[in-house]
Scaffold this motif. Structure first.
Motif, PDB file in Angstrom:
ATOM      1  N   GLU A  70       0.773  -1.109  -0.001  1.00  7.17           N
ATOM      2  CA  GLU A  70       0.025   0.042  -0.003  1.00  7.17           C
ATOM      3  C   GLU A  70       0.976   1.396   0.097  1.00  7.17           C
ATOM      4  OE1 GLU A  70      -3.355   2.279  -0.230  1.00  7.17           O
ATOM      5  OE2 GLU A  70      -3.106   0.343  -0.552  1.00  7.17           O
ATOM      6  N   GLN A  71       1.872   1.206   0.648  1.00  3.76           N
ATOM      7  CA  GLN A  71       2.893   2.448   0.787  1.00  3.76           C
ATOM      8  C   GLN A  71       3.265   2.703  -0.417  1.00  3.76           C
ATOM      9  OE1 GLN A  71       5.817   2.361   3.865  1.00  3.76           O
ATOM     10  NE2 GLN A  71       6.997   4.186   3.047  1.00  3.76           N
ATOM     11  N   ALA A  72       3.671   1.413  -1.167  1.00  8.56           N
ATOM     12  CA  ALA A  72       4.457   1.736  -2.481  1.00  8.56           C
ATOM     13  C   ALA A  72       3.437   2.166  -3.321  1.00  8.56           C
ATOM     14  CB  ALA A  72       5.040   0.297  -2.818  1.00  8.56           C
ATOM     15  N   ARG A  73       2.386   1.611  -3.304  1.00  7.04           N
ATOM     16  CA  ARG A  73       1.281   2.278  -4.502  1.00  7.04           C
ATOM     17  C   ARG A  73       1.098   3.862  -4.105  1.00  7.04           C
ATOM     18  NH1 ARG A  73      -2.644  -2.893  -4.584  1.00  7.04           N
ATOM     19  NH2 ARG A  73      -1.364  -4.140  -5.790  1.00  7.04           N
ATOM     20  N   THR A  74       0.809   4.179  -2.918  1.00  5.79           N
ATOM     21  CA  THR A  74       0.820   5.618  -2.440  1.00  5.79           C
ATOM     22  C   THR A  74       1.961   6.498  -3.053  1.00  5.79           C
ATOM     23  OG1 THR A  74      -0.387   4.783  -0.669  1.00  5.79           O
ATOM     24  CG2 THR A  74       0.527   7.168  -0.615  1.00  5.79           C
ATOM     25  N   VAL A  75       3.397   6.012  -2.855  1.00 10.02           N
ATOM     26  CA  VAL A  75       4.393   6.766  -3.359  1.00 10.02           C
ATOM     27  C   VAL A  75       4.204   7.036  -5.100  1.00 10.02           C
ATOM     28  CG1 VAL A  75       6.892   6.631  -3.766  1.00 10.02           C
ATOM     29  CG2 VAL A  75       5.891   5.990  -1.657  1.00 10.02           C
ATOM     30  N   ALA A  76       4.049   5.740  -5.549  1.00 10.93           N
ATOM     31  CA  ALA A  76       3.760   5.913  -7.092  1.00 10.93           C
ATOM     32  C   ALA A  76       2.715   6.926  -7.414  1.00 10.93           C
ATOM     33  CB  ALA A  76       3.517   4.668  -7.414  1.00 10.93           C
ATOM     34  N   MET A  77       1.733   6.841  -6.832  1.00 13.74           N
ATOM     35  CA  MET A  77       0.393   7.845  -6.988  1.00 13.74           C
ATOM     36  C   MET A  77       0.982   9.231  -6.970  1.00 13.74           C
ATOM     37  SD  MET A  77      -3.108   6.087  -6.122  1.00 13.74           S
ATOM     38  CE  MET A  77      -2.640   5.428  -4.686  1.00 13.74           C
ATOM     39  N   LEU A  78       1.726   9.488  -5.734  1.00  9.30           N
ATOM     40  CA  LEU A  78       2.084  10.896  -5.410  1.00  9.30           C
ATOM     41  C   LEU A  78       3.273  11.325  -6.512  1.00  9.30           C
ATOM     42  CD1 LEU A  78       2.739  10.647  -1.675  1.00  9.30           C
ATOM     43  CD2 LEU A  78       0.929  11.733  -2.416  1.00  9.30           C
ATOM     44  N   ARG A  79       4.166  10.514  -6.906  1.00  9.35           N
ATOM     45  CA  ARG A  79       4.808  10.766  -8.178  1.00  9.35           C
ATOM     46  C   ARG A  79       4.027  11.049  -9.291  1.00  9.35           C
ATOM     47  NH1 ARG A  79       8.765  12.983  -8.389  1.00  9.35           N
ATOM     48  NH2 ARG A  79       9.739  11.702 -10.079  1.00  9.35           N
ATOM     49  N   ARG A  80       3.077  10.569  -9.711  1.00 10.66           N
ATOM     50  CA  ARG A  80       2.137  10.982 -10.744  1.00 10.66           C
ATOM     51  C   ARG A  80       1.700  12.439 -10.564  1.00 10.66           C
ATOM     52  NH1 ARG A  80      -1.759   6.516 -13.192  1.00 10.66           N
ATOM     53  NH2 ARG A  80      -1.885   7.832 -14.827  1.00 10.66           N
ATOM     54  N   LEU A  81       1.522  13.007  -9.502  1.00  6.56           N
ATOM     55  CA  LEU A  81       0.943  14.297  -9.249  1.00  6.56           C
ATOM     56  C   LEU A  81       2.290  15.210  -9.223  1.00  6.56           C
ATOM     57  CD1 LEU A  81      -1.232  14.022  -5.975  1.00  6.56           C
ATOM     58  CD2 LEU A  81      -1.876  14.217  -8.553  1.00  6.56           C
ATOM     59  N   ASP A  82       3.708  14.721  -9.785  1.00  4.26           N
ATOM     60  CA  ASP A  82       4.617  15.388  -9.959  1.00  4.26           C
ATOM     61  C   ASP A  82       5.235  15.909  -8.493  1.00  4.26           C
ATOM     62  OD1 ASP A  82       4.943  15.035 -12.672  1.00  4.26           O
ATOM     63  OD2 ASP A  82       3.655  16.651 -12.962  1.00  4.26           O
ATOM     64  N   MET A  83       4.684  15.171  -7.637  1.00  2.17           N
ATOM     65  CA  MET A  83       5.249  15.783  -6.211  1.00  2.17           C
ATOM     66  C   MET A  83       6.668  15.471  -6.140  1.00  2.17           C
ATOM     67  SD  MET A  83       4.137  14.742  -2.151  1.00  2.17           S
ATOM     68  CE  MET A  83       2.791  16.085  -2.177  1.00  2.17           C
ATOM     69  N   PRO A  84       7.630  16.479  -5.690  1.00  3.91           N
ATOM     70  CA  PRO A  84       9.254  16.087  -5.520  1.00  3.91           C
ATOM     71  C   PRO A  84       9.446  14.819  -4.418  1.00  3.91           C
ATOM     72  CG  PRO A  84       8.743  18.526  -5.450  1.00  3.91           C
ATOM     73  CD  PRO A  84       7.359  17.646  -5.591  1.00  3.91           C
ATOM     74  N   LEU A  85      10.354  14.231  -4.684  1.00  6.10           N
ATOM     75  CA  LEU A  85      10.795  13.019  -3.888  1.00  6.10           C
ATOM     76  C   LEU A  85      11.013  13.564  -2.306  1.00  6.10           C
ATOM     77  CD1 LEU A  85      13.146  11.187  -6.337  1.00  6.10           C
ATOM     78  CD2 LEU A  85      10.859  10.495  -5.972  1.00  6.10           C
ATOM     79  N   ALA A  86      11.593  14.650  -2.188  1.00  5.72           N
ATOM     80  CA  ALA A  86      11.922  15.070  -0.850  1.00  5.72           C
ATOM     81  C   ALA A  86      10.435  15.209  -0.141  1.00  5.72           C
ATOM     82  CB  ALA A  86      12.751  16.206  -0.957  1.00  5.72           C
ATOM     83  N   GLU A  87       9.664  15.894  -0.930  1.00  4.46           N
ATOM     84  CA  GLU A  87       8.311  16.379   0.059  1.00  4.46           C
ATOM     85  C   GLU A  87       7.588  14.761   0.050  1.00  4.46           C
ATOM     86  OE1 GLU A  87       5.777  19.365  -1.164  1.00  4.46           O
ATOM     87  OE2 GLU A  87       7.113  20.427  -2.409  1.00  4.46           O
ATOM     88  N   ILE A  88       7.601  13.817  -0.835  1.00  2.00           N
ATOM     89  CA  ILE A  88       6.826  12.405  -0.753  1.00  2.00           C
ATOM     90  C   ILE A  88       7.664  11.859   0.555  1.00  2.00           C
ATOM     91  CG2 ILE A  88       6.747  10.350  -1.370  1.00  2.00           C
ATOM     92  CD1 ILE A  88       6.658  11.402  -4.524  1.00  2.00           C
TER      93      ILE A  88
END
Length: 302
Positions: A70-88
């Motif tokens: 679930e955490q992995a999928r959340t991280v992937a979806m946040l990346r699709r929002l172009d959220m910077p890695l540091a913010e994720i």
């Protein structure tokens, strides 16, 4: 860091300890379950977004647990929002409610930026097509008579990227002084541009706050000592021609289009500029949304 090197950090507090080795998922199996590539998982590990549950010290092989999917999928979806890695990385360490608030704050900034970019794109399309030199051709330029006003001011030479934080800080300093020693704030703060503020031109700009007691304001300025670029004076009475813009439209360079609109209107009306251009901030900036009116772009005219 190599996979073997990363294996030494087996005591990281955010790495879950597997109870049963048979539950572990290889990086390949975990990649298939999460629809992420092994390359992405290695990147997320390096960035602290998703740490493997176990790294074999001899081979460097990474293993994950089913509850990390679930955490992995959340991280992937946040990346699709172009959220910077540091913010994720910061977000995934928060609890549910605080994580949701962090995401809301990020998305509000995205929408504000997109609103400004949409405005600028429309302006540039009009310019490039030759249809119009101003984005505000359908906006009504208005005028208002402004009486002579005692003001407390701070002047600074600065470039456009320095301007927004300086305006916020300078107005805050002046408003505090006005409330504490100058009888209070009596009107909307404004910023006067005595010369252009761009990537290559540093103004100066002058932040002004209307105050009740000019004598007290002058005494406060004198007490601050030299070198602070502070003044207290009376802004002369004048007629102001202005156009009202939204928070998104305040951003540089799209705000330049608003100044263009007022300048064109002044020329069409046969008037003359009677002083430097300015921005009048009449509402709570922090509480306003991207499409809310916040500022009058204006010129004194005669």
């Amino acid at each position: 860091m190599s996979p073997v090197d990363s294996a030494q950090d087996t005591d990281a507090p955010d790495r879950p300890a597997p109870d049963r080795p048979e539950d572990r998922l290889s990086i390949g199996a975990f990649a298939r379950r999460t629809r992420l590539s092994a390359k992405a998982l290695r990147l997320y590990d390096r960035q602290g977004l998703l740490t493997p549950a176990y790294v074999d010290e001899s081979t460097g092989y990474r293993s994950y647990l089913p509850e990390q999917i679930e955490q992995a999928r959340t991280v992937a979806m946040l990346r699709r929002l172009d959220m910077p890695l540091a913010e994720i990385a910061a977000l995934v360490r928060l609890d549910g409610e605080r994580a949701a608030e962090a995401l809301a704050g990020y998305w509000a900034r995205v929408e504000e930026r997109h609103a400004g970019q949409r405005t600028l794109a429309g302006y540039l399309r009009a310019r490039l097509s030759g249809r119009s030199t101003t984005l505000y051709g359908n906006f009504e330029v208005e005028t208002v008579e402004v009486p002579g006003t005692p003001v407390l001011c701070e002047t600074r030479h600065l470039f456009n990227e320095e301007l927004p934080p300086w305006i916020d800080a300078a107005v805050g300093r002046l408003e505090r002084a006005a409330e504490e020693v100058c009888g209070g704030v009596t009107g909307s703060p404004f910023v006067i541009y005595h010369a252009e503020v761009t990537e290559e031109s540093d103004g100066p700009a002058e932040a002004c706050v209307p105050v009740a007691d000019l004598a007290a304001a002058r005494a406060w300025v004198a007490a601050q000592g030299r070198g602070r670029d502070l003044t207290a004076r009376t802004e002369p009475a004048h007629r102001l021609a202005y156009v009202r813009i939204t928070k998104a439209q305040v951003a540089y360079p799209q705000i330049v289009a608003a100044f263009d609109a007022v300048e064109e209107w002044i020329a069409r009306e046969g008037l003359a500029q009677a002083g430097p251009c300015r921005e009048v901030y009449f509402t709570d900036w922090d509480a306003a949304g991207p499409e809310d009116d916040v500022c009058d772009v204006a010129y004194p005219v005669r």
